[in-house]
Design a protein around this motif. Structure first.
Motif, PDB file in Angstrom:
ATOM      1  N   GLY A 161       0.796  -1.223   0.000  1.00 36.34           N
ATOM      2  CA  GLY A 161       0.000   0.000   0.000  1.00 36.34           C
ATOM      3  C   GLY A 161       0.829   1.274   0.000  1.00 36.34           C
ATOM      4  O   GLY A 161       1.988   1.291   0.406  1.00 36.34           O
ATOM      5  N   HIS A 162       0.199   2.346  -0.507  1.00 37.92           N
ATOM      6  CA  HIS A 162       0.772   3.696  -0.499  1.00 37.92           C
ATOM      7  C   HIS A 162       2.069   3.753  -1.327  1.00 37.92           C
ATOM      8  O   HIS A 162       2.220   3.005  -2.272  1.00 37.92           O
ATOM      9  CB  HIS A 162       0.954   4.175   0.933  1.00 37.92           C
ATOM     10  CG  HIS A 162      -0.315   4.062   1.728  1.00 37.92           C
ATOM     11  ND1 HIS A 162      -1.313   4.994   1.685  1.00 37.92           N
ATOM     12  CD2 HIS A 162      -0.762   3.087   2.575  1.00 37.92           C
ATOM     13  CE1 HIS A 162      -2.313   4.617   2.462  1.00 37.92           C
ATOM     14  NE2 HIS A 162      -2.004   3.467   3.012  1.00 37.92           N
ATOM     15  N   LEU A 170       1.449   7.197   9.740  1.00 36.58           N
ATOM     16  CA  LEU A 170       2.724   7.524  10.357  1.00 36.58           C
ATOM     17  C   LEU A 170       2.708   7.093  11.820  1.00 36.58           C
ATOM     18  O   LEU A 170       1.748   7.356  12.548  1.00 36.58           O
ATOM     19  CB  LEU A 170       3.000   9.028  10.258  1.00 36.58           C
ATOM     20  CG  LEU A 170       3.054   9.602   8.837  1.00 36.58           C
ATOM     21  CD1 LEU A 170       3.211  11.110   8.888  1.00 36.58           C
ATOM     22  CD2 LEU A 170       4.185   8.970   8.051  1.00 36.58           C
ATOM     23  N   GLY A 171       3.782   6.430  12.235  1.00 38.60           N
ATOM     24  CA  GLY A 171       3.879   5.953  13.608  1.00 38.60           C
ATOM     25  C   GLY A 171       4.959   6.671  14.374  1.00 38.60           C
ATOM     26  O   GLY A 171       5.685   7.515  13.823  1.00 38.60           O
ATOM     27  N   PRO A 172       5.098   6.363  15.657  1.00 36.12           N
ATOM     28  CA  PRO A 172       6.156   6.985  16.454  1.00 36.12           C
ATOM     29  C   PRO A 172       7.531   6.681  15.889  1.00 36.12           C
ATOM     30  O   PRO A 172       7.744   5.642  15.270  1.00 36.12           O
ATOM     31  CB  PRO A 172       5.984   6.350  17.833  1.00 36.12           C
ATOM     32  CG  PRO A 172       4.940   5.299  17.706  1.00 36.12           C
ATOM     33  CD  PRO A 172       4.299   5.401  16.392  1.00 36.12           C
ATOM     34  N   GLY A 173       8.454   7.620  16.097  1.00 34.02           N
ATOM     35  CA  GLY A 173       9.807   7.440  15.580  1.00 34.02           C
ATOM     36  C   GLY A 173       9.883   7.603  14.078  1.00 34.02           C
ATOM     37  O   GLY A 173      10.771   7.051  13.428  1.00 34.02           O
ATOM     38  N   LYS A 174       8.926   8.340  13.507  1.00 42.86           N
ATOM     39  CA  LYS A 174       8.895   8.613  12.067  1.00 42.86           C
ATOM     40  C   LYS A 174       8.787   7.327  11.233  1.00 42.86           C
ATOM     41  O   LYS A 174       9.280   7.253  10.120  1.00 42.86           O
ATOM     42  CB  LYS A 174      10.116   9.428  11.626  1.00 42.86           C
ATOM     43  CG  LYS A 174      10.201  10.806  12.258  1.00 42.86           C
ATOM     44  CD  LYS A 174      11.383  11.597  11.742  1.00 42.86           C
ATOM     45  CE  LYS A 174      11.432  12.991  12.351  1.00 42.86           C
ATOM     46  NZ  LYS A 174      12.599  13.779  11.866  1.00 42.86           N
ATOM     47  N   ARG A 175       8.160   6.311  11.806  1.00 44.54           N
ATOM     48  CA  ARG A 175       7.936   5.077  11.046  1.00 44.54           C
ATOM     49  C   ARG A 175       6.822   5.313  10.044  1.00 44.54           C
ATOM     50  O   ARG A 175       5.773   5.863  10.385  1.00 44.54           O
ATOM     51  CB  ARG A 175       7.590   3.924  11.986  1.00 44.54           C
ATOM     52  CG  ARG A 175       8.736   3.542  12.918  1.00 44.54           C
ATOM     53  CD  ARG A 175       8.313   2.423  13.871  1.00 44.54           C
ATOM     54  NE  ARG A 175       9.441   1.975  14.693  1.00 44.54           N
ATOM     55  CZ  ARG A 175       9.688   2.398  15.901  1.00 44.54           C
ATOM     56  NH1 ARG A 175       8.899   3.307  16.438  1.00 44.54           N
ATOM     57  NH2 ARG A 175      10.713   1.930  16.582  1.00 44.54           N
ATOM     58  N   HIS A 231      -1.175  -3.543   4.275  1.00 48.78           N
ATOM     59  CA  HIS A 231      -1.224  -2.228   4.911  1.00 48.78           C
ATOM     60  C   HIS A 231      -0.841  -2.337   6.387  1.00 48.78           C
ATOM     61  O   HIS A 231      -0.714  -3.442   6.920  1.00 48.78           O
ATOM     62  CB  HIS A 231      -2.632  -1.630   4.798  1.00 48.78           C
ATOM     63  CG  HIS A 231      -2.995  -1.223   3.404  1.00 48.78           C
ATOM     64  ND1 HIS A 231      -2.959   0.074   2.965  1.00 48.78           N
ATOM     65  CD2 HIS A 231      -3.378  -1.968   2.336  1.00 48.78           C
ATOM     66  CE1 HIS A 231      -3.308   0.123   1.687  1.00 48.78           C
ATOM     67  NE2 HIS A 231      -3.567  -1.115   1.290  1.00 48.78           N
ATOM     68  N   ALA A 232      -0.669  -1.199   7.033  1.00 45.47           N
ATOM     69  CA  ALA A 232      -0.470  -1.116   8.485  1.00 45.47           C
ATOM     70  C   ALA A 232      -1.424  -0.046   8.995  1.00 45.47           C
ATOM     71  O   ALA A 232      -1.392   1.091   8.534  1.00 45.47           O
ATOM     72  CB  ALA A 232       0.977  -0.774   8.826  1.00 45.47           C
ATOM     73  N   ASP A 233      -2.272  -0.413   9.900  1.00 42.32           N
ATOM     74  CA  ASP A 233      -3.405   0.396  10.336  1.00 42.32           C
ATOM     75  C   ASP A 233      -2.973   1.613  11.164  1.00 42.32           C
ATOM     76  O   ASP A 233      -1.849   1.693  11.630  1.00 42.32           O
ATOM     77  CB  ASP A 233      -4.323  -0.488  11.170  1.00 42.32           C
ATOM     78  CG  ASP A 233      -5.779  -0.105  10.992  1.00 42.32           C
ATOM     79  OD1 ASP A 233      -6.027   1.033  10.583  1.00 42.32           O
ATOM     80  OD2 ASP A 233      -6.651  -0.947  11.262  1.00 42.32           O
ATOM     81  N   ALA A 234      -3.920   2.532  11.354  1.00 38.58           N
ATOM     82  CA  ALA A 234      -3.714   3.677  12.253  1.00 38.58           C
ATOM     83  C   ALA A 234      -5.062   4.115  12.785  1.00 38.58           C
ATOM     84  O   ALA A 234      -6.086   3.942  12.120  1.00 38.58           O
ATOM     85  CB  ALA A 234      -3.027   4.824  11.534  1.00 38.58           C
ATOM     86  N   ILE A 344       0.229   0.811  13.227  1.00 38.08           N
ATOM     87  CA  ILE A 344       1.506   1.522  13.299  1.00 38.08           C
ATOM     88  C   ILE A 344       1.382   2.745  14.211  1.00 38.08           C
ATOM     89  O   ILE A 344       2.386   3.329  14.628  1.00 38.08           O
ATOM     90  CB  ILE A 344       1.977   1.924  11.883  1.00 38.08           C
ATOM     91  CG1 ILE A 344       3.491   2.190  11.889  1.00 38.08           C
ATOM     92  CG2 ILE A 344       1.196   3.113  11.348  1.00 38.08           C
ATOM     93  CD1 ILE A 344       4.095   2.310  10.503  1.00 38.08           C
ATOM     94  N   SER A 345       0.152   3.130  14.547  1.00 49.43           N
ATOM     95  CA  SER A 345      -0.063   4.235  15.487  1.00 49.43           C
ATOM     96  C   SER A 345       0.098   3.782  16.933  1.00 49.43           C
ATOM     97  O   SER A 345       0.154   4.603  17.845  1.00 49.43           O
ATOM     98  CB  SER A 345      -1.464   4.822  15.281  1.00 49.43           C
ATOM     99  OG  SER A 345      -2.449   3.798  15.352  1.00 49.43           O
TER     100      SER A 345
END
Length: 439
Positions: A161-162, A170-175, A231-234, A344-345
């Motif tokens: 995805g994306h 976007l997750g912590p640590g700019k992941r 994908h990785a959710d948020a 990822i959030s």
């Protein structure tokens, strides 16, 4: 007295005009570039909207962008121009206030440009796409390979995805979601490439943008038998966690979370300057009429297999396959699922999703679920279907499986299944491999 009043009024109008002009001026604060298999994309990040004109000049070949009332507040020194048709990028000031950007071109291209309005994720942007022409763009070779039995491979389209200027969640640590899912997708590709009877193809093999409709089109062009989007959710609450699997719903989302997620993912298509609402009416109509199709049924079944295997690796957000109106799943003839590998959030899941070891575990679970389903339900004319008819199928037990359920799925008797595997009772273990007898 009248002259003084007129003079003061004119001075005020001139000053007001200058203020308006200054307020409407924009800056180019950053420039980014991505190379895709068939085009090069250049994105200019702006502090506000700006009109532009595109020109193509020859002898020597150049692409010229004139951006009205705009200043350059960055430079082009960090742009990686390797493997692109761009030799160098230059800039200058034109007519006092306008920015002129010149791209010296080394190969024939078809340029297209468009502006993107600011949204919740990004500011105003000017996008320039340079589509390759004159030479065959490098495309992955997808073969339906011939075998001794004259049968073809099953083709798996793996969609990360994306990508490109769309980082996803976007997750912590700019992941960034786009990086995590590409790594997992490449591992799934590697696993299927090592399997006899399967040919995987990556829809996105690098860091570049593909529209949601474009992903479906690529899967169809490569004659995929199955489409899986990774994908990785948020979510707004960082406590949200767990992996999920989605199939398409013709009646809309099945839960509030599914609706929220579908809206967020579908909105990503606006990043590429594409509006699905005026291009997908026919397909949407077909899907609305087909409340239950073999494609949707297959999607739910393979999704259930994947979810079962993922449960051995990660906590599941929902125990059943959910359904939502994801645009990327709207292929009426290709079973399609969307896998959310985790949130990822969520700080804990983001950390795990960023580690190669966990990415491999997740990839193995997704691979096992898809493979087990396709071994049980292989498309006709494939080597896997031929082997199944000869009694050569193999199945890996997933969480929630029962011997009677497996026998029913493969259309064999429970007694013959037990006999083929030397099983006396009914006890089986997750990960145990079973030989499926010929029907």
């Amino acid at each position: 007295m009248d002259r003084a009043w007129i003079g003061a009024t004119l001075s005020f109008l001139v000053a007001a005009t200058l203020v308006v002009s200054t307020a409407s001026a924009a800056d180019v604060k950053d420039v980014r570039l991505w190379r895709a298999p068939d085009h090069t994309r250049v994105v200019f990040d702006l502090t506000g909207p700006a009109d532009h004109k595109l020109m193509v000049l020859s002898n020597p070949s150049r692409i010229v962008l004139d951006v009205e009332d705009t200043r350059l507040r960055t430079d082009f020194s960090d742009l990686k121009l390797d493997n692109t048709p761009i030799r160098q990028v230059r800039s200058g000031v034109r007519d006092g206030d306008d920015l002129r950007v010149v791209l010296d071109i080394s190969a024939a291209v078809d340029p297209r440009s468009f502006a993107l309005k600011a949204n919740d994720q990004a500011g105003d942007r000017l996008v320039l796409d340079l589509y390759d022409k004159g030479t065959q763009a490098s495309k992955p070779v997808v073969k339906k390979s011939a075998t001794a039995a004259g049968k073809r491979d099953i083709i798996i389209a793996i969609d990360a995805g994306h990508g490109g200027e769309d980082p996803g969640a976007l997750g912590p640590g700019k992941r960034r979601e786009k990086d995590v899912v590409l790594a997992i997708s490449k591992e799934i590709h590697r696993l299927f490439k090592a399997d006899s009877g399967f040919t995987p193809t990556l829809i996105r093999s690098g860091d570049y943008y593909i529209s949601l409709k474009g992903r479906r089109d690529l899967a169809r062009k490569r004659k995929a038998d199955l489409f899986v989007s990774i994908h990785a959710d948020a979510f707004t609450r960082k406590e949200a966690n767990g992996a999920s699997v989605y199939a398409l719903s013709t009646r809309g989302a099945t839960s509030t979370a599914a609706r929220y997620l579908a809206q967020r993912e579908n909105a990503a298509d606006l990043v590429g300057g594409v509006s699905l609402s005026d291009k997908d009416d026919m397909l949407a109509g077909v899907l609305a009429d087909l409340s239950m199709t073999s494609t949707l049924d297959a999607s739910l079944q393979v999704g259930s297999q994947v979810l079962g295997h993922m449960g051995g690796v990660a906590r599941l957000h929902k125990k059943n396959v959910e359904q939502a109106g994801f645009a990327v799943l709207k292929s009426p003839d290709i079973p399609s699922i969307l896998v959310e590998t985790g949130f990822i959030s969520n700080p804990g899941e983001a950390k795990k999703l960023s580690t190669p070891s966990y990415q491999k575990k997740m990839a193995r679970a997704i691979h096992a679920g898809i493979k087990n389903y396709l071994i049980a339900h292989p498309p006709s004319g494939t080597l896997i279907a031929y082997n199944k008819a000869q009694g050569g199928a193999e199945y890996t037990i997933a969480r929630g499986d029962t011997l009677s359920g497996i026998a029913q799925r493969f259309n064999v008797s429970l007694a013959s299944l037990k006999s083929a595997n030397g099983i006396d009772g009914s006890k089986i273990m997750v990960g145990q491999k079973l030989t499926i007898p010929a029907t």
